[in-house]
Design a protein around this motif. Structure first.
Motif, PDB file in Angstrom:
ATOM      1  N   ALA A 193       0.832  -1.206   0.000  1.00 55.76           N
ATOM      2  CA  ALA A 193       0.000   0.000   0.000  1.00 55.76           C
ATOM      3  C   ALA A 193       0.868   1.259   0.000  1.00 55.76           C
ATOM      4  O   ALA A 193       0.581   2.239  -0.695  1.00 55.76           O
ATOM      5  CB  ALA A 193      -0.932  -0.001   1.218  1.00 55.76           C
ATOM      6  N   TYR A 194       1.947   1.235   0.767  1.00 56.66           N
ATOM      7  CA  TYR A 194       2.872   2.370   0.806  1.00 56.66           C
ATOM      8  C   TYR A 194       3.435   2.638  -0.594  1.00 56.66           C
ATOM      9  O   TYR A 194       3.485   3.782  -1.055  1.00 56.66           O
ATOM     10  CB  TYR A 194       3.995   2.061   1.803  1.00 56.66           C
ATOM     11  CG  TYR A 194       5.151   3.024   1.785  1.00 56.66           C
ATOM     12  CD1 TYR A 194       5.075   4.253   2.450  1.00 56.66           C
ATOM     13  CD2 TYR A 194       6.330   2.717   1.109  1.00 56.66           C
ATOM     14  CE1 TYR A 194       6.140   5.142   2.436  1.00 56.66           C
ATOM     15  CE2 TYR A 194       7.407   3.594   1.086  1.00 56.66           C
ATOM     16  CZ  TYR A 194       7.302   4.802   1.751  1.00 56.66           C
ATOM     17  OH  TYR A 194       8.359   5.685   1.735  1.00 56.66           O
ATOM     18  N   ARG A 238       2.239   1.590  -3.510  1.00 57.73           N
ATOM     19  CA  ARG A 238       1.199   2.009  -4.467  1.00 57.73           C
ATOM     20  C   ARG A 238       0.889   3.498  -4.297  1.00 57.73           C
ATOM     21  O   ARG A 238       0.646   4.203  -5.265  1.00 57.73           O
ATOM     22  CB  ARG A 238      -0.067   1.177  -4.293  1.00 57.73           C
ATOM     23  CG  ARG A 238      -0.034  -0.123  -5.078  1.00 57.73           C
ATOM     24  CD  ARG A 238      -1.403  -0.755  -5.167  1.00 57.73           C
ATOM     25  NE  ARG A 238      -1.857  -1.216  -3.875  1.00 57.73           N
ATOM     26  CZ  ARG A 238      -1.615  -2.438  -3.401  1.00 57.73           C
ATOM     27  NH1 ARG A 238      -0.942  -3.315  -4.129  1.00 57.73           N
ATOM     28  NH2 ARG A 238      -2.048  -2.793  -2.220  1.00 57.73           N
ATOM     29  N   GLU A 239       0.902   3.939  -3.049  1.00 58.62           N
ATOM     30  CA  GLU A 239       0.657   5.359  -2.808  1.00 58.62           C
ATOM     31  C   GLU A 239       1.755   6.199  -3.468  1.00 58.62           C
ATOM     32  O   GLU A 239       1.490   7.254  -4.039  1.00 58.62           O
ATOM     33  CB  GLU A 239       0.575   5.632  -1.304  1.00 58.62           C
ATOM     34  CG  GLU A 239       0.429   7.087  -0.907  1.00 58.62           C
ATOM     35  CD  GLU A 239      -0.719   7.821  -1.614  1.00 58.62           C
ATOM     36  OE1 GLU A 239      -1.796   7.224  -1.789  1.00 58.62           O
ATOM     37  OE2 GLU A 239      -0.521   9.001  -2.000  1.00 58.62           O
ATOM     38  N   ARG A 240       2.990   5.702  -3.410  1.00 59.01           N
ATOM     39  CA  ARG A 240       4.081   6.417  -4.087  1.00 59.01           C
ATOM     40  C   ARG A 240       3.834   6.472  -5.592  1.00 59.01           C
ATOM     41  O   ARG A 240       4.053   7.502  -6.235  1.00 59.01           O
ATOM     42  CB  ARG A 240       5.419   5.734  -3.796  1.00 59.01           C
ATOM     43  CG  ARG A 240       5.909   5.988  -2.369  1.00 59.01           C
ATOM     44  CD  ARG A 240       7.156   5.171  -2.065  1.00 59.01           C
ATOM     45  NE  ARG A 240       8.217   5.398  -3.032  1.00 59.01           N
ATOM     46  CZ  ARG A 240       9.105   6.386  -2.969  1.00 59.01           C
ATOM     47  NH1 ARG A 240       9.068   7.222  -1.960  1.00 59.01           N
ATOM     48  NH2 ARG A 240      10.037   6.517  -3.888  1.00 59.01           N
ATOM     49  N   ALA A 252       0.922   6.322  -7.020  1.00 57.57           N
ATOM     50  CA  ALA A 252      -0.201   7.243  -7.225  1.00 57.57           C
ATOM     51  C   ALA A 252       0.297   8.690  -7.236  1.00 57.57           C
ATOM     52  O   ALA A 252      -0.121   9.496  -8.070  1.00 57.57           O
ATOM     53  CB  ALA A 252      -1.258   7.049  -6.137  1.00 57.57           C
ATOM     54  N   SER A 253       1.212   9.013  -6.335  1.00 62.37           N
ATOM     55  CA  SER A 253       1.755  10.377  -6.298  1.00 62.37           C
ATOM     56  C   SER A 253       2.519  10.679  -7.583  1.00 62.37           C
ATOM     57  O   SER A 253       2.402  11.775  -8.135  1.00 62.37           O
ATOM     58  CB  SER A 253       2.701  10.549  -5.108  1.00 62.37           C
ATOM     59  OG  SER A 253       2.010  10.326  -3.918  1.00 62.37           O
ATOM     60  N   LYS A 296      -8.523  11.572  -4.940  1.00 63.42           N
ATOM     61  CA  LYS A 296      -8.078  11.889  -3.580  1.00 63.42           C
ATOM     62  C   LYS A 296      -8.585  10.868  -2.565  1.00 63.42           C
ATOM     63  O   LYS A 296      -8.197  10.904  -1.398  1.00 63.42           O
ATOM     64  CB  LYS A 296      -8.578  13.288  -3.168  1.00 63.42           C
ATOM     65  CG  LYS A 296      -7.984  14.410  -4.009  1.00 63.42           C
ATOM     66  CD  LYS A 296      -6.473  14.518  -3.801  1.00 63.42           C
ATOM     67  CE  LYS A 296      -5.844  15.437  -4.860  1.00 63.42           C
ATOM     68  NZ  LYS A 296      -4.427  15.083  -5.124  1.00 63.42           N
ATOM     69  N   PRO A 315      -8.465   7.646  -0.669  1.00 58.83           N
ATOM     70  CA  PRO A 315      -7.302   6.770  -0.467  1.00 58.83           C
ATOM     71  C   PRO A 315      -7.485   5.364  -1.050  1.00 58.83           C
ATOM     72  O   PRO A 315      -6.522   4.769  -1.544  1.00 58.83           O
ATOM     73  CB  PRO A 315      -7.126   6.737   1.056  1.00 58.83           C
ATOM     74  CG  PRO A 315      -8.362   7.333   1.632  1.00 58.83           C
ATOM     75  CD  PRO A 315      -8.997   8.179   0.591  1.00 58.83           C
ATOM     76  N   ARG A 330      -7.273   5.674  -4.888  1.00 60.60           N
ATOM     77  CA  ARG A 330      -5.871   5.931  -5.275  1.00 60.60           C
ATOM     78  C   ARG A 330      -5.103   4.619  -5.357  1.00 60.60           C
ATOM     79  O   ARG A 330      -4.345   4.388  -6.282  1.00 60.60           O
ATOM     80  CB  ARG A 330      -5.181   6.824  -4.230  1.00 60.60           C
ATOM     81  CG  ARG A 330      -5.504   8.269  -4.310  1.00 60.60           C
ATOM     82  CD  ARG A 330      -4.895   9.000  -3.115  1.00 60.60           C
ATOM     83  NE  ARG A 330      -3.449   9.204  -3.231  1.00 60.60           N
ATOM     84  CZ  ARG A 330      -2.902  10.174  -3.963  1.00 60.60           C
ATOM     85  NH1 ARG A 330      -3.658  10.972  -4.651  1.00 60.60           N
ATOM     86  NH2 ARG A 330      -1.589  10.317  -4.002  1.00 60.60           N
ATOM     87  N   GLN A 331      -5.320   3.774  -4.342  1.00 56.20           N
ATOM     88  CA  GLN A 331      -4.652   2.478  -4.334  1.00 56.20           C
ATOM     89  C   GLN A 331      -5.035   1.665  -5.573  1.00 56.20           C
ATOM     90  O   GLN A 331      -4.188   1.064  -6.229  1.00 56.20           O
ATOM     91  CB  GLN A 331      -5.052   1.688  -3.080  1.00 56.20           C
ATOM     92  CG  GLN A 331      -4.408   2.178  -1.802  1.00 56.20           C
ATOM     93  CD  GLN A 331      -2.969   1.715  -1.666  1.00 56.20           C
ATOM     94  OE1 GLN A 331      -2.649   0.564  -1.899  1.00 56.20           O
ATOM     95  NE2 GLN A 331      -2.088   2.619  -1.307  1.00 56.20           N
TER      96      GLN A 331
END
Lengths: 392, 392
Positions: free
Chosen positions: A380-381, A383-385, A387-388, B279, B281, B284-285
């Motif tokens: 998840a961490y 994937r969030e990167r 996404a950013s 936005k 969460p 986003r994932q």
């Protein structure tokens, strides 16, 4: 850029597999992981002297072999396949990469030849009790004191932190936040004020430690690169480590698949091999899809990692190349983590009761898969990167 | 990851790009991006004309040998062509069944007379083909087909029913699997016949599908006739021919398909940025996950293309299972990103939005051309060597 292994890489793989099949057998893993150190020093010595693995990615100028992430790839797959117990990941994937990405010429001269020769192990200590993996994890402080610095703080989840000879410590200028103000320091583990404590772990094949920094005085030349500008090289180090970890996960996942398939071919129930039942077949098919797709992701990340390392000498990769590598590394870590864990779980299920025993190696993979999922950031961490990086 | 092109391949790409740009800016401009899955009814006459214009310019069947009217294009050229075609918004091609399925079958199994009669008109886009395989009682178990053909004088006379036949209303010909020896075991006694569609013994009944469109049809053979010599690969050898056809797919269209998927994903990402879903969460994932998995799909394809030596590589085996599930998941993600808006159709009576069509049509992706369950059997048996079901 080719997503296939060269002959040299294949040869490295074969050599690694030969050695690890003998020296990292389930029995030997079981013995090594039950020690506090977590590896057999005699085997590690052979790895250093006969195989030269710690020297693999160290440039020839520092008495290394001068290869890079592409050649590391098959080696990592094999270490994953055999759940190797060695201070390799901490020393090479973290320590050496940190020295290459952030170290001064003098620091590289001082440490890389010793690591290449197998005389020194290393690790990176940046995580802390918060369990975070980004820059906000770093609360430890580095305060100027005379010509040098004083380090204070509590590092946790440090891979091989209790056994490493050299620590690369991340600490920040008091009052700074986020990615600003972070500096990296080269700290010999025996420095006064450093207290290291082994932390027992569920996955016994990868050791972790607490490292308390209680007013540790280090000289000015312990700073790696520009003071306060340590996050960028640390992030690059972590991307390289994550890429190596993804390759290790591919090897582990493939081992789980192979163990399960071999068992399904010979184990009979209802008068026929269980592998002839679609319920089992379909699990194995899904595992194969995951293994090969994970391999694609990890191989690709290793290619971009190689380009990033090559660019280090020329002032570092461009912003675009950096972002592409960061995205590939995070993508690989997210995908390979889940692929490995899925395969390790399915392997236990296909093995049935025997897969639940200590005697069978399935638990080694299952636990390694679990710890690797968390290590250096969860799916998840990462994937969030991604996404950013997609500007979401 | 980009394809590595030679100068000649780059020149070919530029030529294709320029030609498509010119053609799709003129009288065919309205075809851009239309006529794909879920949109097959769009502007049929214009698309038939488009196929003939492609043929006249030498862009149909580029991978066929020159002797059979193609360009003898390499796999890379084929991949390049398909990528350019999709990038330019080239319309869904009504002739693709003839080009990709029947043509290669005739080149491999057909006799000289069959090749001379049929290949030129496939290449020119003048004759459209459909496939007569599935039947009400022969879906995944294709060899259970019941359609019969008897030799009466110089003609085969067909009785039976096919189903899920794409393009049937516009097709000039159909390649039909029919039982020609009713006493032979299941897989023997089947022949591969070429049957003209426009004749009194054939009735076509469109099947209204989940999207409200009717891209498939039932085809009824009631005394339909075809000439004795229009059997491909010999009487009663049709199963071998049909299975051989499956092996001709060398992956030339796979990158083009991924380009289509990328376009679809880009539209959903844009929507997510617009409506704020980006936005959320959880979304986003899922968006990052979709992007990661699509990249891996491309990497798998690159590995498959680099590895043409293997008879059927693991990457090729997993391809259908991978992309069909990606697309199905994507359809669900698109609906979730669009939220309340996802329900609103384009117009009455039942014109759906592109996202709705993708969402609904994707349910067929995991069924046609070998369902996911059949794919998993193939992967397990061919890729992993697991034993076949005892009764198959």
């Amino acid at each position: 850029m080719e997503l296939t292994l060269t002959d040299d890489q294949q040869e490295l793989r074969r050599g690694a597999r030969r050695f690890l099949a003998a020296e990292s057998s389930p029995d030997k893993v079981d013995a090594a992981m039950k020690t506090e150190r977590g590896y057999d020093p005699a085997t590690w010595q052979r790895i250093c002297e006969e195989l030269g693995w710690p020297a693999l990615t160290i440039p020839e100028a520092y008495e290394g072999i001068g290869l890079g992430p592409r050649e590391l790839y098959p080696l990592m797959e094999e270490m994953g396949r055999h759940v190797a117990c060695a201070p390799f990941f901490s020393t090479v994937c973290l320590g050496v990469n940190a020295l290459l990405c952030a170290g001064t010429e003098a620091q590289k001269q001082a440490h890389l030849p010793a690591i290449a020769a197998g005389e020194r192990t290393a690790t990176v200590a940046y995580t802390e009790p918060s369990g975070r993996w980004d820059a906000s994890a770093i609360k430890a402080t580095a305060t100027r004191h005379g010509d040098g610095y004083v380090l204070r703080g509590h590092k946790r989840y440090v891979l091989d932190g209790h056994s490493a000879d050299l620590l690369v410590v991340a600490a920040r200028a008091p009052g700074s936040t986020g990615e600003n103000g972070v500096s990296l320091f080269v700290v010999p583990a025996t420095t006064a004020g450093v207290t290291r404590t082994w932390l027992p772990t569920m996955d016994q094949t990868r050791k972790q430690a607490d490292v308390v920094l209680d007013g540790v005085r280090v000289p000015a030349d312990a700073v790696m690169g520009e003071p306060g500008a340590g996050w960028a090289p640390l992030a690059r180090t972590l991307a390289l480590a994550v890429t190596a970890l993804a390759a290790e996960q591919v090897g582990g996942a493939e081992a789980c698949l192979e163990l399960a398939v071999e068992y399904a071919k010979v184990r009979k129930q209802f008068g026929r091999p269980i592998g002839s039942f679609q319920a089992i077949k379909h699990k194995c098919a899904d595992m194969l899809l995951l293994v090969e797709s994970a391999r694609s992701a990890a191989l690709y990340a290793s290619l971009l990692a190689a380009e990033a390392v090559e660019a280090l000498g020329a002032g570092g990769p461009s912003a675009g190349a950096s972002a592409a590598f960061a995205e590939a590394a995070s993508s690989a870590k997210a995908y390979c983590s889940e692929a490995y864990f899925h395969c390790a779980g399915e392997s236990i299920q296909i093995h049935g009761g025997i897969g639940f025993t200590w005697e069978h190696p399935a638990h080694l993979y299952f636990k390694r898969a679990r710890s690797s999922q968390t290590l250096l950031g969860s799916p998840a961490y990462h994937r969030e990167r991604v996404a950013s990086l997609m500007d979401l | 990851m980009e394809l590595q092109l030679t100068d000649a391949e780059r020149a070919f790409r530029d030529e294709v790009r320029a030609w498509l740009e010119a053609q799709l800016s003129g009288r065919f401009a309205h075809l851009r991006g239309r006529g794909g899955p879920g949109d097959e009814h769009y502007a049929i006459e214009d698309r038939l004309e488009w196929g003939r214009v492609m043929g006249a310019a030498g862009y149909n069947c580029i991978a066929y040998p020159k002797a059979h009217g193609g360009r003898g294009a390499t796999l890379t050229e084929e991949v390049v062509f398909n990528e350019e075609y999709v990038a330019a918004g080239g319309p869904g091609r009504i002739g693709h069944i003839g080009e990709t399925l029947l043509g290669p079958t005739l080149i491999h199994f057909g006799d000289a007379a069959q090749q001379e009669r049929f290949l030129p008109k496939i290449v020119s886009g003048e004759e459209i083909w459909c496939q007569g395989y599935s039947e009400p009682e022969a879906g995944s178990d294709l060899a259970n087909l019941q359609t019969k053909a008897r030799l009466v004088g110089d003609e085969w006379v067909l009785e039976g029913q096919k189903v899920w036949t794409s393009m049937a209303p516009w097709a000039d010909w159909c390649f039909v699997l029919a039982r020609t020896d009713p006493d032979a075991p299941k897989h023997k006694g089947i022949s591969y016949l070429l049957v003209p569609m426009k004749q009194p013994g054939i009735t076509i009944a469109p099947i209204e599908q989940i999207t409200g469109g009717a891209e498939f049809a039932e085809v009824f053979f009631e005394g339909a006739k075809t000439r004795k010599e229009l059997v491909v690969g010999g009487v009663n050898h049709g199963w071998k021919v049909a299975m051989g056809t499956l092996a001709f797919e060398r992956g030339g269209s796979t990158l083009g398909q991924q380009h289509l998927f990328q376009n679809e994903l880009d539209r959903v990402i844009a929507a997510a940025k617009r409506n704020g879903a980006g936005k959320d969460p959880v979304l986003r994932q899922r968006l990052a996950d979709a992007a990661i998995r699509l990249k891996i799909m491309r990497l798998n394809a690159m590995r498959m293309l680099a590895d043409q030596s293997a008879e059927l590589s693991r990457e090729a085996l997993i391809s259908k299972l991978y992309w069909s599930h990606w697309h199905r998941d994507f359809g669900e993600l698109a609906m979730d990103v669009l939220g309340a808006e996802s329900e609103l159709a384009e117009s009455a009576p039942y014109e759906l939005t592109a996202a709705q069509k993708a969402f609904l049509f994707a349910r067929s992706d995991t069924i046609y051309a070998g369902s996911s369950q059949i794919q998993r059997n193939l992967i397990a048996e061919r890729g992993l060597g697991l034993p076949r079901e005892p009764n198959r």
